[in-house]
Design a protein around this motif. Structure first.
Motif, PDB file in Angstrom:
ATOM      1  N   MET A   1       0.852  -1.190   0.000  1.00 24.10           N
ATOM      2  CA  MET A   1       0.000   0.000   0.000  1.00 24.10           C
ATOM      3  C   MET A   1       0.883   1.233   0.000  1.00 24.10           C
ATOM      4  O   MET A   1       1.996   1.219   0.489  1.00 24.10           O
ATOM      5  CB  MET A   1      -0.908  -0.008   1.228  1.00 24.10           C
ATOM      6  N   THR A   2       0.312   2.297  -0.504  1.00 26.80           N
ATOM      7  CA  THR A   2       1.076   3.525  -0.607  1.00 26.80           C
ATOM      8  C   THR A   2       0.762   4.459   0.555  1.00 26.80           C
ATOM      9  O   THR A   2      -0.161   4.231   1.335  1.00 26.80           O
ATOM     10  CB  THR A   2       0.767   4.227  -1.938  1.00 26.80           C
ATOM     11  N   ASP A   3       1.522   5.520   0.626  1.00 24.75           N
ATOM     12  CA  ASP A   3       1.412   6.451   1.756  1.00 24.75           C
ATOM     13  C   ASP A   3       0.016   7.047   1.942  1.00 24.75           C
ATOM     14  O   ASP A   3      -0.479   7.051   3.066  1.00 24.75           O
ATOM     15  CB  ASP A   3       2.439   7.571   1.608  1.00 24.75           C
ATOM     16  N   PRO A   4      -0.645   7.577   0.908  1.00 26.98           N
ATOM     17  CA  PRO A   4      -1.953   8.181   1.176  1.00 26.98           C
ATOM     18  C   PRO A   4      -3.002   7.176   1.647  1.00 26.98           C
ATOM     19  O   PRO A   4      -3.857   7.515   2.466  1.00 26.98           O
ATOM     20  CB  PRO A   4      -2.360   8.825  -0.142  1.00 26.98           C
ATOM     21  N   VAL A   5      -2.928   5.954   1.178  1.00 32.30           N
ATOM     22  CA  VAL A   5      -3.896   4.944   1.603  1.00 32.30           C
ATOM     23  C   VAL A   5      -3.682   4.607   3.079  1.00 32.30           C
ATOM     24  O   VAL A   5      -4.646   4.497   3.854  1.00 32.30           O
ATOM     25  CB  VAL A   5      -3.790   3.677   0.723  1.00 32.30           C
ATOM     26  N   ILE A   6      -2.433   4.486   3.476  1.00 30.63           N
ATOM     27  CA  ILE A   6      -2.121   4.223   4.878  1.00 30.63           C
ATOM     28  C   ILE A   6      -2.562   5.400   5.749  1.00 30.63           C
ATOM     29  O   ILE A   6      -3.141   5.212   6.826  1.00 30.63           O
ATOM     30  CB  ILE A   6      -0.618   3.929   5.049  1.00 30.63           C
ATOM     31  N   LEU A   7      -2.309   6.616   5.290  1.00 27.94           N
ATOM     32  CA  LEU A   7      -2.687   7.796   6.067  1.00 27.94           C
ATOM     33  C   LEU A   7      -4.200   7.953   6.169  1.00 27.94           C
ATOM     34  O   LEU A   7      -4.706   8.393   7.202  1.00 27.94           O
ATOM     35  CB  LEU A   7      -2.042   9.048   5.468  1.00 27.94           C
ATOM     36  N   ILE A   8      -4.935   7.594   5.120  1.00 32.21           N
ATOM     37  CA  ILE A   8      -6.400   7.630   5.205  1.00 32.21           C
ATOM     38  C   ILE A   8      -6.881   6.619   6.243  1.00 32.21           C
ATOM     39  O   ILE A   8      -7.790   6.903   7.026  1.00 32.21           O
ATOM     40  CB  ILE A   8      -7.043   7.342   3.824  1.00 32.21           C
ATOM     41  N   TRP A  28     -17.731  19.007  17.526  1.00 27.85           N
ATOM     42  CA  TRP A  28     -17.586  19.851  16.341  1.00 27.85           C
ATOM     43  C   TRP A  28     -16.154  20.321  16.146  1.00 27.85           C
ATOM     44  O   TRP A  28     -15.673  20.384  15.020  1.00 27.85           O
ATOM     45  CB  TRP A  28     -18.548  21.033  16.397  1.00 27.85           C
ATOM     46  N   ARG A  29     -15.447  20.681  17.223  1.00 24.56           N
ATOM     47  CA  ARG A  29     -14.051  21.098  17.071  1.00 24.56           C
ATOM     48  C   ARG A  29     -13.209  19.965  16.503  1.00 24.56           C
ATOM     49  O   ARG A  29     -12.346  20.188  15.647  1.00 24.56           O
ATOM     50  CB  ARG A  29     -13.473  21.559  18.405  1.00 24.56           C
ATOM     51  N   ARG A  30     -13.464  18.771  16.958  1.00 24.21           N
ATOM     52  CA  ARG A  30     -12.728  17.610  16.443  1.00 24.21           C
ATOM     53  C   ARG A  30     -13.070  17.355  14.979  1.00 24.21           C
ATOM     54  O   ARG A  30     -12.211  16.963  14.188  1.00 24.21           O
ATOM     55  CB  ARG A  30     -13.042  16.385  17.284  1.00 24.21           C
ATOM     56  N   ALA A  31     -14.321  17.587  14.613  1.00 25.23           N
ATOM     57  CA  ALA A  31     -14.720  17.416  13.216  1.00 25.23           C
ATOM     58  C   ALA A  31     -14.002  18.425  12.323  1.00 25.23           C
ATOM     59  O   ALA A  31     -13.575  18.084  11.220  1.00 25.23           O
ATOM     60  CB  ALA A  31     -16.230  17.567  13.070  1.00 25.23           C
ATOM     61  N   TYR A  32     -13.854  19.673  12.802  1.00 32.46           N
ATOM     62  CA  TYR A  32     -13.130  20.674  12.010  1.00 32.46           C
ATOM     63  C   TYR A  32     -11.671  20.277  11.814  1.00 32.46           C
ATOM     64  O   TYR A  32     -11.114  20.431  10.719  1.00 32.46           O
ATOM     65  CB  TYR A  32     -13.208  22.049  12.675  1.00 32.46           C
ATOM     66  N   VAL A  33     -11.048  19.749  12.854  1.00 29.71           N
ATOM     67  CA  VAL A  33      -9.654  19.299  12.741  1.00 29.71           C
ATOM     68  C   VAL A  33      -9.560  18.128  11.770  1.00 29.71           C
ATOM     69  O   VAL A  33      -8.664  18.090  10.913  1.00 29.71           O
ATOM     70  CB  VAL A  33      -9.096  18.923  14.132  1.00 29.71           C
ATOM     71  N   LEU A  34     -10.488  17.192  11.872  1.00 27.14           N
ATOM     72  CA  LEU A  34     -10.473  16.048  10.957  1.00 27.14           C
ATOM     73  C   LEU A  34     -10.717  16.471   9.512  1.00 27.14           C
ATOM     74  O   LEU A  34     -10.133  15.916   8.585  1.00 27.14           O
ATOM     75  CB  LEU A  34     -11.503  15.011  11.396  1.00 27.14           C
ATOM     76  N   LEU A  35     -11.580  17.461   9.310  1.00 30.25           N
ATOM     77  CA  LEU A  35     -11.794  17.987   7.963  1.00 30.25           C
ATOM     78  C   LEU A  35     -10.527  18.644   7.421  1.00 30.25           C
ATOM     79  O   LEU A  35     -10.179  18.481   6.248  1.00 30.25           O
ATOM     80  CB  LEU A  35     -12.945  18.988   7.950  1.00 30.25           C
ATOM     81  N   ALA A  36      -9.845  19.403   8.275  1.00 33.66           N
ATOM     82  CA  ALA A  36      -8.617  20.076   7.846  1.00 33.66           C
ATOM     83  C   ALA A  36      -7.507  19.084   7.512  1.00 33.66           C
ATOM     84  O   ALA A  36      -6.689  19.335   6.628  1.00 33.66           O
ATOM     85  CB  ALA A  36      -8.150  21.036   8.933  1.00 33.66           C
ATOM     86  N   ILE A  37      -7.485  17.968   8.199  1.00 38.10           N
ATOM     87  CA  ILE A  37      -6.482  16.937   7.905  1.00 38.10           C
ATOM     88  C   ILE A  37      -6.911  16.086   6.715  1.00 38.10           C
ATOM     89  O   ILE A  37      -6.098  15.723   5.863  1.00 38.10           O
ATOM     90  CB  ILE A  37      -6.256  16.048   9.144  1.00 38.10           C
ATOM     91  N   GLY A  38      -8.211  15.787   6.617  1.00 41.85           N
ATOM     92  CA  GLY A  38      -8.696  14.872   5.588  1.00 41.85           C
ATOM     93  C   GLY A  38      -8.755  15.456   4.186  1.00 41.85           C
ATOM     94  O   GLY A  38      -8.568  14.726   3.212  1.00 41.85           O
ATOM     95  N   ALA A  39      -8.998  16.744   4.066  1.00 37.04           N
ATOM     96  CA  ALA A  39      -9.106  17.346   2.724  1.00 37.04           C
ATOM     97  C   ALA A  39      -7.811  17.220   1.927  1.00 37.04           C
ATOM     98  O   ALA A  39      -7.836  16.784   0.766  1.00 37.04           O
ATOM     99  CB  ALA A  39      -9.555  18.796   2.846  1.00 37.04           C
ATOM    100  N   PRO A  40      -6.647  17.579   2.486  1.00 37.91           N
ATOM    101  CA  PRO A  40      -5.417  17.368   1.704  1.00 37.91           C
ATOM    102  C   PRO A  40      -5.131  15.891   1.419  1.00 37.91           C
ATOM    103  O   PRO A  40      -4.580  15.557   0.366  1.00 37.91           O
ATOM    104  CB  PRO A  40      -4.319  17.963   2.586  1.00 37.91           C
ATOM    105  N   LEU A  41      -5.520  15.016   2.348  1.00 37.44           N
ATOM    106  CA  LEU A  41      -5.337  13.588   2.102  1.00 37.44           C
ATOM    107  C   LEU A  41      -6.171  13.117   0.912  1.00 37.44           C
ATOM    108  O   LEU A  41      -5.716  12.298   0.111  1.00 37.44           O
ATOM    109  CB  LEU A  41      -5.701  12.776   3.342  1.00 37.44           C
ATOM    110  N   LEU A  55     -12.827   9.446  -4.857  1.00 31.38           N
ATOM    111  CA  LEU A  55     -14.253   9.393  -4.518  1.00 31.38           C
ATOM    112  C   LEU A  55     -14.531   8.346  -3.447  1.00 31.38           C
ATOM    113  O   LEU A  55     -15.390   8.553  -2.585  1.00 31.38           O
ATOM    114  CB  LEU A  55     -15.083   9.102  -5.771  1.00 31.38           C
ATOM    115  N   LEU A  56     -13.805   7.247  -3.481  1.00 33.98           N
ATOM    116  CA  LEU A  56     -13.938   6.234  -2.441  1.00 33.98           C
ATOM    117  C   LEU A  56     -13.487   6.792  -1.091  1.00 33.98           C
ATOM    118  O   LEU A  56     -14.141   6.575  -0.068  1.00 33.98           O
ATOM    119  CB  LEU A  56     -13.136   4.991  -2.807  1.00 33.98           C
ATOM    120  N   GLY A  57     -12.401   7.544  -1.082  1.00 38.40           N
ATOM    121  CA  GLY A  57     -11.945   8.198   0.140  1.00 38.40           C
ATOM    122  C   GLY A  57     -12.941   9.227   0.632  1.00 38.40           C
ATOM    123  O   GLY A  57     -13.169   9.373   1.836  1.00 38.40           O
ATOM    124  N   LEU A  58     -13.572   9.947  -0.286  1.00 35.75           N
ATOM    125  CA  LEU A  58     -14.603  10.916   0.085  1.00 35.75           C
ATOM    126  C   LEU A  58     -15.806  10.208   0.694  1.00 35.75           C
ATOM    127  O   LEU A  58     -16.384  10.690   1.675  1.00 35.75           O
ATOM    128  CB  LEU A  58     -15.032  11.722  -1.140  1.00 35.75           C
TER     129      LEU A  58
END
Length: 83
Positions: A1-8, A28-41, A55-58
């Motif tokens: 597996m590659t890096d982005p798949v492992i990080l997801i 909600w604060r945790r959701a904002y942090v997860l969104l900020a981390i997940g979008a670049p991933l 799209l599968l990651g989304l």
């Protein structure tokens, strides 16, 4: 597996770990942090593995963060109805 798949996968584990602890603001604060981390991933996985994997990651992110997605959908629907 590659890096982005492992990080997801680690992002999903982090999301479930964060949801296990109580919160005063309904997570909600945790959701904002997860969104900020997940979008670049998501961008990274879409660039490296193609649109289908992006799209599968989304879809996985939407299943994990279902309430922000629900409120976004409701907000879009209300704004379209007003126009």
């Amino acid at each position: 597996m590659t890096d982005p798949v492992i990080l997801i996968g680690l992002w999903v584990v982090l999301a479930f770990a964060l949801s296990a602890f109580p919160s005063n603001d309904n997570h909600w604060r945790r959701a904002y942090v997860l969104l900020a981390i997940g979008a670049p991933l998501l961008v990274w996985i879409a660039i490296q593995h193609g649109l289908f994997m992006g799209l599968l990651g989304l879809a996985v992110g939407s299943l994990v963060l279902r309430w922000p997605v629900y409120y976004l959908w409701r907000w879009i629907k209300n704004n379209i109805a007003r126009s």
